[in-house]
Design an enzyme around this catalytic site. Structure first.
Site, mmCIF file in Angstrom:
data_model
loop_
_atom_site.group_PDB
_atom_site.id
_atom_site.type_symbol
_atom_site.label_atom_id
_atom_site.label_comp_id
_atom_site.label_asym_id
_atom_site.label_seq_id
_atom_site.Cartn_x
_atom_site.Cartn_y
_atom_site.Cartn_z
ATOM 1 N N ASN A 115 -3.495 0.714 -2.668
ATOM 2 C CA ASN A 115 -2.339 -0.069 -3.111
ATOM 3 C C ASN A 115 -1.523 0.782 -4.068
ATOM 4 O OD1 ASN A 115 -4.794 -2.060 -2.856
ATOM 5 N ND2 ASN A 115 -2.960 -3.295 -2.600
ATOM 6 N N HIS B 289 0.874 -1.180 0.000
ATOM 7 C CA HIS B 289 0.000 0.000 0.000
ATOM 8 C C HIS B 289 0.907 1.225 0.000
ATOM 9 C CE1 HIS B 289 -4.066 -1.787 0.486
ATOM 10 N NE2 HIS B 289 -3.329 -2.843 0.798
ATOM 11 N N CYS C 186 -7.864 -1.228 3.459
ATOM 12 C CA CYS C 186 -8.560 -2.272 4.205
ATOM 13 C C CYS C 186 -9.449 -1.594 5.226
ATOM 14 C CB CYS C 186 -7.532 -3.172 4.886
ATOM 15 S SG CYS C 186 -8.313 -4.390 5.957
HETATM 16 P P1 HMG Z 1 -17.205 -13.900 12.508
HETATM 17 O O1 HMG Z 1 -18.277 -12.923 12.871
HETATM 18 O O2 HMG Z 1 -16.248 -14.324 13.570
HETATM 19 O O3 HMG Z 1 -17.809 -15.195 11.770
HETATM 20 O O4 HMG Z 1 -16.383 -13.249 11.288
HETATM 21 P P2 HMG Z 1 -18.749 -16.348 12.282
HETATM 22 O O5 HMG Z 1 -18.221 -17.596 11.695
HETATM 23 O O6 HMG Z 1 -18.985 -16.250 13.764
HETATM 24 O O7 HMG Z 1 -20.138 -16.010 11.523
HETATM 25 C C1 HMG Z 1 -20.890 -14.840 11.842
HETATM 26 C C2 HMG Z 1 -21.803 -14.511 10.700
HETATM 27 O O8 HMG Z 1 -21.049 -14.249 9.515
HETATM 28 C C3 HMG Z 1 -22.780 -15.632 10.343
HETATM 29 O O9 HMG Z 1 -23.948 -15.001 9.838
HETATM 30 C C4 HMG Z 1 -22.109 -16.317 9.195
HETATM 31 O O10 HMG Z 1 -23.027 -16.943 8.332
HETATM 32 C C5 HMG Z 1 -21.446 -15.139 8.464
HETATM 33 P P3 HMG Z 1 -25.238 -14.748 10.773
HETATM 34 O O11 HMG Z 1 -25.595 -16.119 11.316
HETATM 35 O O12 HMG Z 1 -24.800 -13.791 11.853
HETATM 36 O O13 HMG Z 1 -26.219 -14.176 9.825
HETATM 37 N N1 HMG Z 1 -20.239 -15.549 7.723
HETATM 38 C C6 HMG Z 1 -20.090 -15.406 6.392
HETATM 39 N N2 HMG Z 1 -20.893 -14.892 5.441
HETATM 40 C C7 HMG Z 1 -20.417 -14.906 4.168
HETATM 41 N N3 HMG Z 1 -19.192 -15.370 3.823
HETATM 42 C C8 HMG Z 1 -18.371 -15.880 4.750
HETATM 43 C C9 HMG Z 1 -18.817 -15.907 6.091
HETATM 44 N N4 HMG Z 1 -18.261 -16.345 7.234
HETATM 45 C C10 HMG Z 1 -19.140 -16.132 8.216
HETATM 46 N N5 HMG Z 1 -17.168 -16.325 4.395
HETATM 47 C C11 HMG Z 1 -15.126 -13.470 9.291
HETATM 48 C C12 HMG Z 1 -15.283 -13.910 10.733
HETATM 49 C C13 HMG Z 1 -13.776 -13.972 8.816
HETATM 50 C C14 HMG Z 1 -16.255 -14.065 8.480
HETATM 51 C C15 HMG Z 1 -15.203 -11.924 9.253
HETATM 52 O O14 HMG Z 1 -14.319 -11.400 10.188
HETATM 53 C C16 HMG Z 1 -14.895 -11.373 7.888
HETATM 54 O O15 HMG Z 1 -15.644 -11.563 6.939
HETATM 55 N N6 HMG Z 1 -13.744 -10.643 7.751
HETATM 56 C C17 HMG Z 1 -13.302 -10.182 6.458
HETATM 57 C C18 HMG Z 1 -12.561 -8.916 6.610
HETATM 58 C C19 HMG Z 1 -12.036 -8.490 5.255
HETATM 59 O O16 HMG Z 1 -12.554 -8.874 4.227
HETATM 60 N N7 HMG Z 1 -10.988 -7.636 5.266
HETATM 61 C C20 HMG Z 1 -10.411 -7.160 4.065
HETATM 62 C C21 HMG Z 1 -9.670 -8.197 3.277
HETATM 63 S S1 HMG Z 1 -8.029 -8.503 3.909
HETATM 64 C C22 HMG Z 1 -7.079 -7.242 3.237
HETATM 65 O O17 HMG Z 1 -7.587 -6.344 2.632
HETATM 66 C C23 HMG Z 1 -5.598 -7.340 3.386
HETATM 67 C C24 HMG Z 1 -4.883 -7.745 2.082
HETATM 68 O O18 HMG Z 1 -5.157 -6.824 1.043
HETATM 69 C C25 HMG Z 1 -3.374 -7.766 2.323
HETATM 70 C C26 HMG Z 1 -2.919 -6.470 3.014
HETATM 71 O O19 HMG Z 1 -2.946 -5.382 2.422
HETATM 72 O O20 HMG Z 1 -2.575 -6.594 4.195
HETATM 73 C C27 HMG Z 1 -5.302 -9.148 1.620
HETATM 74 MG MG MG Z 2 -4.200 -4.930 0.784
#
Ligand code: HMG
Ligand code: MG
Length: 302
Positions: A249, A209, A240
């Site tokens: 980025n 980034h 993020c």
């Molecule tokens: P959680 O709340 O701990 O998950 O989140 P859970 O398993 O307890 O489930 C809670 C609810 O989420 C449930 O729904 C699940 O169905 C749903 P409810 O019963 O409450 O209606 N759920 C999902 N729905 C759709 N798709 C799924 C999913 N999993 C659970 N896969 C979780 C844990 C990981 C899901 C959450 O924290 C999350 O989605 N985080 C994503 C954060 C994210 O996307 N961040 C940005 C990307 S990373 C980034 O940008 C960095 C990178 O570019 C590199 C860098 O620059 O460093 C890659």
């Molecule tokens: Mg990133």
């Protein structure tokens, strides 16, 4: 200097670039962006994330976007999958590659994916196994490999630790990510060296980034180390949602300018790439963040 002659760029604009946008970006715009990027010669495109829509609403249309793209032969389409639920949904859309995303910082891991580093690895393990059994490649993103918005500087040993855990569960390639763009070349070099204890040069990429304007310098030091794979985002979009203050980025146009200027091949048509950047910047109603993109557009206008 032993620079690579060819570099592979992974375009992360549709995913990292748009995930942080407050205004909803409709699926047809995301699909059109992917089409323009592949028309510009990008052979690796990170399309979307199968994450919780409560956490990242902008990626809630992941399946729709994957279904809507017209795939080109020779292009690899990747998606982020944080857990088995995400992988199951992603698998239906037939990605070529999935990305599990962990962090070298314990606090960032909690903020971003709601679990510890150890828990994240336990979650990723069955995802990696399922992907590999289905013939889908697996990449691992290592966030906060240099600095963390919550913990500050991150010691290289912690990057090495995470890389070792990723390796042990079968992740085939890892990205050293400077999530908040605070890294400078020697710090990035140390993070890459720590990663090299577990992965070879051909299995490591840089993900920088550009918050502090260091991303090209960080890219250059990686090139000098022999790294030849980098993530970049058209028009410099990105950030993020769980890394406060982090901006986009490094712009793909800027990296392409750097590489082509050094005689390094990317297979990318800079003009078409700039058009893709203008397409999404016009939609978002803001000027491109790419310095090279702006300069080349000005030259076009003159
Ligand atoms: P959680 O709340 O701990 O998950 O989140 P859970 O398993 O307890 O489930 C809670 C609810 O989420 C449930 O729904 C699940 O169905 C749903 P409810 O019963 O409450 O209606 N759920 C999902 N729905 C759709 N798709 C799924 C999913 N999993 C659970 N896969 C979780 C844990 C990981 C899901 C959450 O924290 C999350 O989605 N985080 C994503 C954060 C994210 O996307 N961040 C940005 C990307 S990373 C980034 O940008 C960095 C990178 O570019 C590199 C860098 O620059 O460093 C890659
Ligand atoms: Mg990133």
């Amino acid at each position: 200097m032993n620079l690579p002659t060819r570099v592979k760029l992974v375009e992360v604009g549709p995913r990292d670039g748009l995930q942080n946008e407050r205004q909803p970006v409709p699926a047809p715009i995301k699909i059109e962006l992917v089409h323009r990027l592949q028309a510009a010669g990008l052979k690796d495109i990170e399309v979307t994330s199968f994450v919780s829509p409560k956490w990242v609403p902008q990626m809630g249309d992941a399946a729709l976007v994957m279904a809507g793209i017209t795939r080109l032969a020779g292009v690899r389409y990747s998606v982020l999958t944080p857990n088995l639920q995400g992988f199951a949904a992603a698998a239906l859309t037939k990605p070529d590659e999935i990305v599990v995303f962990g962090a070298a910082s314990e606090v960032f891991s909690q903020k971003n994916i709601n679990c510890s580093i150890a828990e994240s690895i336990a979650r990723f393990a069955p995802v990696v196994a399922a992907a590999r059994a289905a013939g889908i490649s697996v990449r691992g993103a290592m966030s906060c490999a240099v600095g963390c918005p919550y913990e500050g500087d991150i010691a290289p040993a912690r990057v090495g630790y995470l890389a070792g855990l990723m390796r042990a569960i079968g992740v085939q390639h890892v990205g050293v990510a400077d999530t908040i763009g605070t890294g400078t070349p020697l710090k990035v070099q140390r993070a890459v060296e720590a990663t090299l204890q577990h992965y070879d040069l051909d299995s490591i990429s840089g993900h920088f980034h550009d918050t502090y304007g260091q991303a090209l310098a960080n890219t250059l030091i990686c090139l000098q180390m022999g790294i030849w794979q980098f993530d970049a985002s058209v028009a410099g979009l990105g950030g993020c949602p769980y890394a406060r203050g982090a901006t986009g980025n490094v712009a793909t146009e800027d990296v392409v300018y750097l590489l082509h200027g050094m005689g390094i091949d990317t297979g990318i048509d800079q003009d078409k790439l700039i058009d893709a950047g203008q397409f999404i910047s016009n939609f978002l109603q803001r000027p491109t963040q790419s310095r090279a993109g702006r300069a080349l557009l000005n030259r076009r206008g003159a």
